[in-house]
Design a protein around this motif. Structure first.
Motif, PDB file in Angstrom:
ATOM      1  N   PHE A 191      60.047  19.314  65.237  1.00  0.00           N
ATOM      2  CA  PHE A 191      58.900  18.564  64.726  1.00  0.00           C
ATOM      3  C   PHE A 191      57.642  19.390  64.917  1.00  0.00           C
ATOM      4  O   PHE A 191      57.581  20.290  65.751  1.00  0.00           O
ATOM      5  CB  PHE A 191      58.772  17.220  65.453  1.00  0.00           C
ATOM      6  N   GLY A 192      56.600  19.020  64.198  1.00  0.00           N
ATOM      7  CA  GLY A 192      55.352  19.774  64.260  1.00  0.00           C
ATOM      8  C   GLY A 192      54.506  19.425  65.467  1.00  0.00           C
ATOM      9  O   GLY A 192      54.813  18.527  66.271  1.00  0.00           O
ATOM     10  N   TRP A 193      53.367  20.140  65.588  1.00  0.00           N
ATOM     11  CA  TRP A 193      52.446  19.899  66.706  1.00  0.00           C
ATOM     12  C   TRP A 193      51.800  18.522  66.636  1.00  0.00           C
ATOM     13  O   TRP A 193      51.432  17.922  67.655  1.00  0.00           O
ATOM     14  CB  TRP A 193      51.354  20.973  66.692  1.00  0.00           C
ATOM     15  N   GLY A 194      51.672  17.993  65.435  1.00  0.00           N
ATOM     16  CA  GLY A 194      51.052  16.675  65.300  1.00  0.00           C
ATOM     17  C   GLY A 194      51.831  15.595  66.040  1.00  0.00           C
ATOM     18  O   GLY A 194      51.253  14.738  66.724  1.00  0.00           O
ATOM     19  N   TRP A 195      53.144  15.631  65.892  1.00  0.00           N
ATOM     20  CA  TRP A 195      53.980  14.651  66.596  1.00  0.00           C
ATOM     21  C   TRP A 195      53.865  14.818  68.114  1.00  0.00           C
ATOM     22  O   TRP A 195      53.878  13.835  68.867  1.00  0.00           O
ATOM     23  CB  TRP A 195      55.436  14.790  66.163  1.00  0.00           C
ATOM     24  N   LEU A 196      53.744  16.055  68.537  1.00  0.00           N
ATOM     25  CA  LEU A 196      53.629  16.311  69.971  1.00  0.00           C
ATOM     26  C   LEU A 196      52.338  15.725  70.530  1.00  0.00           C
ATOM     27  O   LEU A 196      52.332  15.096  71.612  1.00  0.00           O
ATOM     28  CB  LEU A 196      53.682  17.823  70.232  1.00  0.00           C
ATOM     29  N   PHE A 197      51.227  15.888  69.771  1.00  0.00           N
ATOM     30  CA  PHE A 197      49.963  15.315  70.231  1.00  0.00           C
ATOM     31  C   PHE A 197      49.996  13.779  70.224  1.00  0.00           C
ATOM     32  O   PHE A 197      49.380  13.127  71.076  1.00  0.00           O
ATOM     33  CB  PHE A 197      48.810  15.820  69.356  1.00  0.00           C
ATOM     34  N   ILE A 198      50.710  13.216  69.267  1.00  0.00           N
ATOM     35  CA  ILE A 198      50.828  11.753  69.241  1.00  0.00           C
ATOM     36  C   ILE A 198      51.544  11.254  70.494  1.00  0.00           C
ATOM     37  O   ILE A 198      51.123  10.277  71.150  1.00  0.00           O
ATOM     38  CB  ILE A 198      51.558  11.301  67.964  1.00  0.00           C
ATOM     39  N   VAL A 199      52.628  11.910  70.835  1.00  0.00           N
ATOM     40  CA  VAL A 199      53.377  11.507  72.031  1.00  0.00           C
ATOM     41  C   VAL A 199      52.530  11.691  73.281  1.00  0.00           C
ATOM     42  O   VAL A 199      52.460  10.813  74.160  1.00  0.00           O
ATOM     43  CB  VAL A 199      54.691  12.307  72.134  1.00  0.00           C
ATOM     44  N   LEU A 200      51.855  12.850  73.369  1.00  0.00           N
ATOM     45  CA  LEU A 200      51.036  13.090  74.560  1.00  0.00           C
ATOM     46  C   LEU A 200      49.880  12.099  74.639  1.00  0.00           C
ATOM     47  O   LEU A 200      49.515  11.628  75.725  1.00  0.00           O
ATOM     48  CB  LEU A 200      50.522  14.523  74.536  1.00  0.00           C
ATOM     49  N   GLY A 201      49.252  11.767  73.500  1.00  0.00           N
ATOM     50  CA  GLY A 201      48.163  10.789  73.525  1.00  0.00           C
ATOM     51  C   GLY A 201      48.650   9.411  73.942  1.00  0.00           C
ATOM     52  O   GLY A 201      47.978   8.702  74.714  1.00  0.00           O
ATOM     53  N   THR A 202      49.795   9.021  73.416  1.00  0.00           N
ATOM     54  CA  THR A 202      50.352   7.714  73.806  1.00  0.00           C
ATOM     55  C   THR A 202      50.649   7.663  75.304  1.00  0.00           C
ATOM     56  O   THR A 202      50.309   6.698  76.003  1.00  0.00           O
ATOM     57  CB  THR A 202      51.626   7.432  73.003  1.00  0.00           C
ATOM     58  N   CYS A 203      51.284   8.722  75.801  1.00  0.00           N
ATOM     59  CA  CYS A 203      51.627   8.740  77.230  1.00  0.00           C
ATOM     60  C   CYS A 203      50.378   8.801  78.096  1.00  0.00           C
ATOM     61  O   CYS A 203      50.311   8.160  79.158  1.00  0.00           O
ATOM     62  CB  CYS A 203      52.524   9.937  77.528  1.00  0.00           C
ATOM     63  N   ALA A 204      49.395   9.552  77.664  1.00  0.00           N
ATOM     64  CA  ALA A 204      48.180   9.649  78.463  1.00  0.00           C
ATOM     65  C   ALA A 204      47.458   8.313  78.516  1.00  0.00           C
ATOM     66  O   ALA A 204      46.942   7.893  79.568  1.00  0.00           O
ATOM     67  CB  ALA A 204      47.268  10.728  77.881  1.00  0.00           C
TER      68      ALA A 204
END
Length: 1500
Positions: A191-204
């Motif tokens: 998956f792209g970096w966008g999905w990674l930032f979404i997951v990190l934002g949700t977890c944060a």
């Protein structure tokens, strides 16, 4: 404002003062605020009210003549448009009152929608309209409602997740794991970096929100702990309550001072020392400065119902540092002035004593114990943590102006302070506490009332250390006290010894068991104060566990060092308290001969003033327990009155209430001269107690011209051996009452609200003791008992209470109504020395059941009552042993007699009672004078005729007997023991003397069937029981009767917790116990715990003719052989049937035969035995069914079997015709019967726990019966064999050998077995189940000598019930001891097969297998289809070839049969074997309260 000035008439006497007052009034009137009224202070309230009403005329409307000249512009109201505000006041003319009222109502209705200014709005505040939000208001957003509290702090996560999904440590750990796992998945699948930032934002976002909550919780927890620590470690101020006290004290102090003056002045007047004439409280005030609470410390870590605080208290009126100068100038200091009059009569002078400038400071610990009932604080404990500091100024001479403070005398102030500390120290200085029992105080009971008697036997002391002052060997004695306070008793001193032996017994009244008994060893000195050699202490709370402790050894300590050892015994006898019964009422206390008497001398009136030359008496009273004995109590002295009020109470121990006589002397205190007696009174204690019930407590005084005394007494019975039903209180019976309890109709339904019906039974009570009771009829408002009860009676004046009760499993039984039966209606007195009472005939009654103390009734009770006389036998008594008090008195009789009473007192007070009737409104004063004259004229106070005559006027027969009437000779006949035992029916009188028990328990005595105890003793105070209890019971047939002794550990008389028992034949028991005290050993089921009791007995024959239904031959064991059937109705398609037979007795299924396939003339050849409680009243019937594989079995006909005409020991053959309600009569069954009489032990009905409807449903278990015997034996042959055996072996069968205590095991369900062999694979639905040749009875089982492994095979079942029309999915639970295993559930069938085997480790203590068949439910609770028990060693033999068997078990609590296969391997490893206790209790469900912890094999 109108002002009314009414100048007093005497104003001229003080013109200046009145002018000043008038000026003040004029100034107040000019303020024009309120009306100012002045009155004549000597005027009446009516005159003052008239003066105040003179200004009422000024409220009238002014006329034109009254108007003041001048004017102003008037604002006109044209009334052309509606007013903006509706009027709130309507002025009308008084003459048109009715019209005005209607107008006011109309105006009020018109104003309903108009709100008053400042009123609270009805609904929420309306929002600000949008047109108003303009300019800076629209941009600033100040009109937007702001969130408050948690709503303000919510984040994005809070809006979507509940708080239970975040905020904990595992939530934070989970989000970290989720972040790692999610990023790994995203990377793995590219998956792209966008999905990674979404997951990190949700977890944060989640993590930050969760951490905020974690920190908040942590902060709150830390703050809470800090607050707790601060409460414990730091003191906090109480300024808020001090501020309140400063203002409230000025209001409350005058009221408090008035109350103190009224109470203290009375105390001072009655406690004046002899050398003073009087003491009066002249002035008393506590000042204007309130006490303060300087600091408070709270202890939060205490139990929930305990509050503990430390308060720093101070009362320092002389300290002006915390008040203003103005308050200091107006401050009033505490001041107490005592007026002491010295001298006598005219030669007396008053001397004031001034006590002022009182200061107090202290730190006190307060402990509150809370409770649910009012006042919610049960106990308050007060204890000073340090010595309080107090100061004062005491001026005994000179008063306030010239007085001299005695505190200035060197050493005197410290001496007073140390004296106060020495008095308060043992009371409330730490660790001692001063306890206030608020619950007891508010209940009305005296605070100092005794809760029991403590018997202290001091044996000896060894190794005493210490010597006399100046040298020498000590002369020790023991001083007894509570918490080292006042001395309560002391022993005699032993001269010159370090190892004294006293062996003395003392009795002490105890108010609480939470205190400490102190034994102080003192050294006796002749001319100086006795020296304390050391003390030993004992915590009285240990007596709550065991009330008798013998051989106690305690160290003697002084200054922390051992000074020897003392040995003593303690025994506590508690006061009997009434128990709560139905409706919250308290049961009546039993009548005991030993108890505590609380005697109160209230007051006296009209004392004989001629006893004093001045006509003024100083009376006090003395209480004596014998005419020449020293007084046990003295009241206080009351000065200068002929009508003293004492209100003085004392308590003493009484060993015999019937013979106790109390004497009271009223004496005039003459200081230094000899005190003359004013009058006296001697009265029997029983008369004093009877008068209290009628609220009459005034008694005439003897030996004087006038005077009466108000005295009352309260009796508190003691739980002491022989005090309740002692041998000296026993009255022989005059006969029995035979009660035939037939039925009841339309009884009260107390379970209607729960959807059920009452479970009624009848109990018969005599003097609040349940003598007998019937069976429980379940769910029946029209129960039919048809039972005969026998109740021994002792007097024609007695009344039996027949009370119908509703049985409850979990709570106390409830009353459904009662009927009173007076014995005077059943008997009459006749002139016959052998039978002095005769029956008046049978009484057939249908009485209404009275409810609510006779105010209403519901239902009727049908019964027949008859009196049956007993032989008036001589010698029906036991030697009454002395109780503990009498033993001590007898031991001390050899000592010095009480010679403290003067010779004058011996001559004045007679030995006999002088009065037994109190003074009331109807009492004739002439009779009162006659009593006084008779007492005054007895010179030497001998038992003269005049005294006897005066006693007769009181109407007390017992007193007349003591005055010289000889007791009547004993009437009756004499019979030898052999002659007595020839009578079959009679009353056995038991004297339960004592016992050595394995556990504290009540001893119950049962006769014959053992359904209800004939009587029960009280629960002893220790395992070494001293009962001296006399009870009795009726036995119908002596040759066949049984006597049971059993120990019941439960306190409640309706419950059972049997720990051991013993049974033997009644005739054998009488032969032993009539010769003298006999010991019997009671054992438990394991024969491990043994208890020994000592019993003595008497036998009183009763002339009764038993009906057939009452005889022992009416009950017994019935053997039934089911031979064959003929011409059974066919219901199958082929015209045949698959018949099987079900036998029922009194509605309970007792046997079910095998199914014979495809026949109308089946051959069964099966047999069974069943216990028949009553042949005459038995409802015995059989019903033939057609077996079906799928459908329920169909009835083919019912046959009723009559048992009343069966002859004992004679086998008969009968053919029973079948009948059907629909198909008529068709078919017959051939049976054989053999009836063997024997006593059947009835067990009380059990009740299940609450069902889904919420009520206690009653379950009916199957009656026990023995296993199937060999068919080859014919009935005639068996009858011939048993006919001669019954009389020879009956006693052996129904008694317990004292050597081993073995008993016959009870078989609770039908069991048949066959040896393993060719029939192993036979289907459970086969036509015949072979019977094991030589099958063992329950009493013939052989237990294994060593442990082994038992394999239980669950093969299959048949005829299981369907669940509401649905086929069940059955499975089986098998339990032995503590190990439980279950099979897999079969498919939907009523004839399942499992073929599963389980292994168990068994030994001699495991005798039963418990099985339960249940219907498996995927959703919901599994339903029980049936359950049963298997006697292991009845079907298999531990050794030899019989190590296995096929067992067919008849299921009870349901229906159906279960087939098991048992195999036993001896010598295998034992493994884990359950205890006997676990084996004996029911493994499934809750047992009845009538069978708690009762061994299954306790009944024969």
């Amino acid at each position: 404002m109108a002002t009314t000035n009414n100048v007093p008439a005497n104003a001229a006497s003080a013109p200046d003062a009145q002018a000043q007052v008038n000026g003040i009034l004029r100034q107040d009137a000019e303020k024009n605020r309120v009306a100012v009224h002045t009155f004549n202070p000597d005027a009446t309230p009516e005159q003052k009210g008239a003066a105040a009403g003179k200004g009422a005329g000024q409220l009238k409307s002014q006329t034109k003549a009254d108007q003041v000249a001048g004017g102003k512009e008037v604002v006109l109201d044209s009334n052309k448009k509606a007013p903006a505000i509706p009027p709130t006041i309507t002025i009308t003319d008084a003459e048109t009152k009715e019209e005005a009222t209607n107008a006011n109502v109309a105006a009020a209705e018109a104003r309903t929608d108009t709100k008053m200014p400042g009123g609270v709005p009805d609904g929420p505040t309306p929002s600000i309209p949008e047109w108003y939000k303009a300019g800076w208001r629209a941009v600033g957003g100040i009109d937007t409602p702001q969130k408050e509290g948690e709503e303000r702090d919510k984040s994005i996560i809070d809006m979507y997740l509940s708080e239970q999904f975040y905020g904990a440590w595992y939530h934070n750990a989970a989000i970290i794991f989720f972040a790692v796992f999610a990023t790994h998945i995203l990377t793995l699948f590219r998956f792209g970096w966008g999905w990674l930032f979404i997951v990190l934002g949700t977890c944060a976002t989640y993590y930050s929100t969760s951490m905020i909550r974690v920190r908040t919780r942590a902060r709150d927890d830390i703050q809470r702990e800090l607050v707790k620590n601060r409460l414990m470690d730091e003191h906090e101020s109480a300024d808020w309550i001090n501020n309140f006290l400063d203002r409230f004290w000025l209001i409350y102090e005058p009221v408090l001072s008035t109350s103190i003056v009224q109470s203290v002045d009375q105390v001072l007047s009655v406690n004046t020392p002899p050398f003073l004439d009087s003491i009066r409280l002249g002035t008393f005030t506590l000042g204007t400065k309130a006490p303060r609470i300087d600091k408070v410390r709270t202890f939060p870590r205490t139990p929930e119902d305990i509050i503990t605080m430390d308060w720093g208290l101070s009362f320092t009126p002389s300290d002006v540092s915390d008040i203003t100068p103005r308050e200091a100038a107006q401050k009033v200091n505490p001041k107490i002035v005592l007026s002491i009059r010295v001298g006598k009569g005219l030669a007396s002078a008053a001397m004031p004593i001034l006590l002022e400038d009182i200061n107090f400071t202290g730190l006190i610990r307060i402990r509150l114990k809370l409770m649910t009932a009012f006042p919610h604080v049960q106990i308050v404990d007060l204890s000073f943590l340090e010595k309080p500091v107090f100061d004062y100024v005491l001026k005994p001479i000179g008063g306030e102006t010239f007085g001299f403070d005695i505190g200035n005398i060197p050493g005197l102030s410290s001496f007073i302070r140390d004296t106060v500390h020495s008095i308060l120290g043992p009371m409330m200085y730490d660790p001692n506490v001063f306890t206030l029992n608020l619950e007891q105080m508010l209940s009305g009971a005296p605070i100092d009332t005794a809760i029991g008697v403590l018997q202290v036997t001091v044996h000896n002391a060894r190794g005493l250390k210490g010597s006399k002052v100046g040298g020498g060997t000590p002369d020790p004695y023991v001083s007894l006290s509570i918490n080292n306070r006042n001395e309560l008793a002391r022993t005699k001193h032993k001269p010159d010894t370090y190892n004294p032996t006293w062996d003395e017994t003392k009795f002490i009244l105890i108010n609480s068991l939470t205190e400490v008994l102190t034994l102080s060893i003192m050294d006796f000195n002749d001319h100086r104060k006795d020296f304390n050699m050391g003390t030993a202490s004992f915590d009285l709370s240990k007596l709550q566990e065991d009330a008798t402790l013998e051989g106690l050894d305690s160290k003697i300590l002084k200054d922390g060092k051992e000074r020897g050892e003392i040995r003593f015994d303690l025994s506590f006898y508690p006061v009997l308290k009434p128990q709560k019964i139905d409706g919250g009422k308290e049961e009546e206390l039993p009548d005991t001969k030993v108890g505590i008497v609380r005697l109160t001398i209230h007051q006296a009136k009209d004392l004989d003033h001629t006893k004093s030359m001045a006509g003024d008496l100083n009376p006090f009273a003395k209480v004596l327990l014998a005419a020449n004995a020293p007084p046990v109590h003295e009241t206080n002295r009351v000065k200068h009155t002929n009508n003293p009020v004492w209100e003085s109470s004392t308590e003493f121990l009484c060993s015999d209430k019937q013979s106790s006589v109390i004497s009271v002397k009223v004496i005039d205190d003459r200081d230094f001269l000899k005190d003359p007696m004013i009058g006296y009174m001697s009265i029997r204690l029983e008369d004093l107690l009877e008068a209290k019930k009628a609220a009459r407590d005034w008694w005439p005084l003897n030996g004087c011209k006038s005077g009466r005394l108000r005295v009352s007494a309260e009796w508190k019975p003691l739980n002491m051996a022989g005090s309740l039903h002692g041998a000296d209180m026993y009255v022989p019976p005059i006969g029995i009452v035979r009660l035939w309890m037939q039925k009841a109709t339309d009884v009260k339904n107390v379970e209607a609200a729960l959807g059920g019906k009452s479970d009624p039974y009848v109990r018969v009570q005599l003097k609040n003791v349940t003598m007998a009771r019937t069976d429980v009829k379940n769910n029946n408002l029209n129960p039919e008992w048809d039972q005969i009860l026998y109740i021994p009676v002792h007097s024609p004046k007695e009344t039996l209470l027949l009370e119908c009760m509703d049985y409850q499993h979990l709570t106390k039984d409830r009353s459904l109504g009662s009927v009173e039966l007076r014995l005077s209606d059943l008997l009459k007195r006749v002139d016959d020395p052998k039978f002095p009472y005769a029956s008046t005939g049978k009484k057939t009654a249908v009485d209404p059941l009275m409810l609510d103390k006779g105010k209403a009734h519901k239902g009727e009770l049908h019964y027949i009552a008859e009196f049956v006389p007993a032989v008036a036998l001589k010698g029906v008594s036991f030697e009454a042993g002395a109780n503990e008090i009498d033993k001590v008195v007898e031991a001390e009789e050899g000592g010095s007699a009480s010679s403290e009473a003067s010779e004058r007192e011996k001559e004045v007070i007679p030995d006999t009672p002088t009065v037994s009737r109190p003074i009331d409104d109807e009492y004739d004063e002439i009779k009162e004078d006659e009593v006084r004259e008779a007492a005054a004229n007895t010179k030497g106070h001998k038992k003269s005729g005049s005294m006897a005559e005066s006693v007769k006027t009181t109407g007390t027969n017992a007193t007349a007997e003591t005055a010289g009437t000889a007791p009547a000779p004993e009437r009756g006949v004499e019979m030898s023991k052999e002659e007595l035992l020839e009578h079959q029916a009679g009353i056995i009188v038991f004297n339960i003397r004592q016992g050595q028990l394995s556990q504290k328990a009540r001893l119950e005595v049962l006769l014959d069937d053992g359904y209800w105890p004939a009587f029960s003793t009280v629960k002893p105070r220790s395992s070494h029981a001293q009962w001296d209890h006399v009870g009795e019971g009726f036995i119908k047939e002596l040759d066949f009767g049984r006597v049971w002794f059993r120990l019941n550990a439960d306190d409640d008389g309706d419950k059972e917790e049997i720990i051991s028992e013993f049974k033997l034949d009644a005739k054998v028991f009488l032969e032993q116990a009539m010769s003298g005290p006999t010991t019997y050993t009671l054992t438990d089921a394991d024969e491990k715990r043994q208890s020994v009791i000592e019993v003595e007995a008497r036998y009183v024959p009763v002339d009764i003719k038993l009906e057939p239904r009452e005889s022992i031959s009416n009950m017994g064991r019935l053997r039934v052989d089911l031979v064959s059937g003929h011409n059974i109705r066919g219901v199958d398609r082929g015209g045949k049937s698959d018949p099987f037979v079900v036998f029922t007795l009194n509605g309970d299924k007792v046997f079910k035969s095998e199914t014979v396939k495809k026949t109308l003339n089946p051959e069964w050849n099966e047999s069974f035995e069943v216990q028949v409680p009553s042949r005459v009243g038995a409802d015995f019937q059989l019903e033939v069914f057609d077996w079906n594989q799928i459908e329920r079995a169909k009835s083919l006909g019912i046959g009723r079997i009559e048992l009343a005409d069966l002859e004992p020991f004679v086998g008969v053959e009968r053919t029973i015709a079948l009948s059907h309600d629909k198909h008529g009569d068709q078919g017959e069954i051939k049976l054989k019967f053999l009836f063997t009489p024997e006593i059947i032990a009835r067990r009380r009905k059990q009740t299940s726990t609450f069902s889904t409807a919420g009520r206690a449903m009653t379950q009916i278990g199957g009656l026990p019966f023995a296993g199937v015997k060999e068919v080859g034996h014919g009935v005639g042959k068996v009858g011939h064999t048993v006919g001669g055996v019954f009389r020879r072996d009956h006693a052996k069968k129904n008694s317990i050998d004292t050597s081993n205590g073995s008993s016959v095991l009870e078989v609770p369900s039908g069991q048949a077995s066959a040896p393993l062999g060719p029939t192993d694979n036979q289907s459970i639905n086969g036509t015949v189940f072979p019977v094991k040749a030589g099958a063992m009875d329950a009493g013939e089982m052989q237990l294994p000598s060593e442990p082994g492994v038992l394999r239980v095979g669950v093969m299959g079942a048949k005829d299981l019930p369907m669940n509401e029309g649905d086929m069940p999915k059955p499975y089986v639970v098998v339990k032995i001891a503590d190990k439980e295993q279950k099979t897999k559930h079969a498919g939907k069938t009523v004839a399942p097969e499992w073929n599963e085997t389980f292994s168990y480790s068994v030994g001699p203590s495991q005798t039963k297998i418990y099985v339960k068949v249940l219907d498996h439910k995927t959703l919901g609770k599994d339903k029980v289809l049936g359950e049963g028990e298997v006697d292991i060693w009845r079907h298999i033999q531990p050794t030899g070839d019989g190590s296995g068997a096929d067992v067919m078990l008849e299921l009870r609590e349901g229906q159906g049969q279960l087939r098991l296969k048992l195999e036993f391997d001896a010598g295998a490893p034992m493994g884990r074997v359950g205890s006997m206790a676990s084996m004996n209790r029911s493994p499934f469900g809750s047992p009845s309260r009538f069978s708690l912890s009762r061994a299954k094999n306790s009944d024969d």
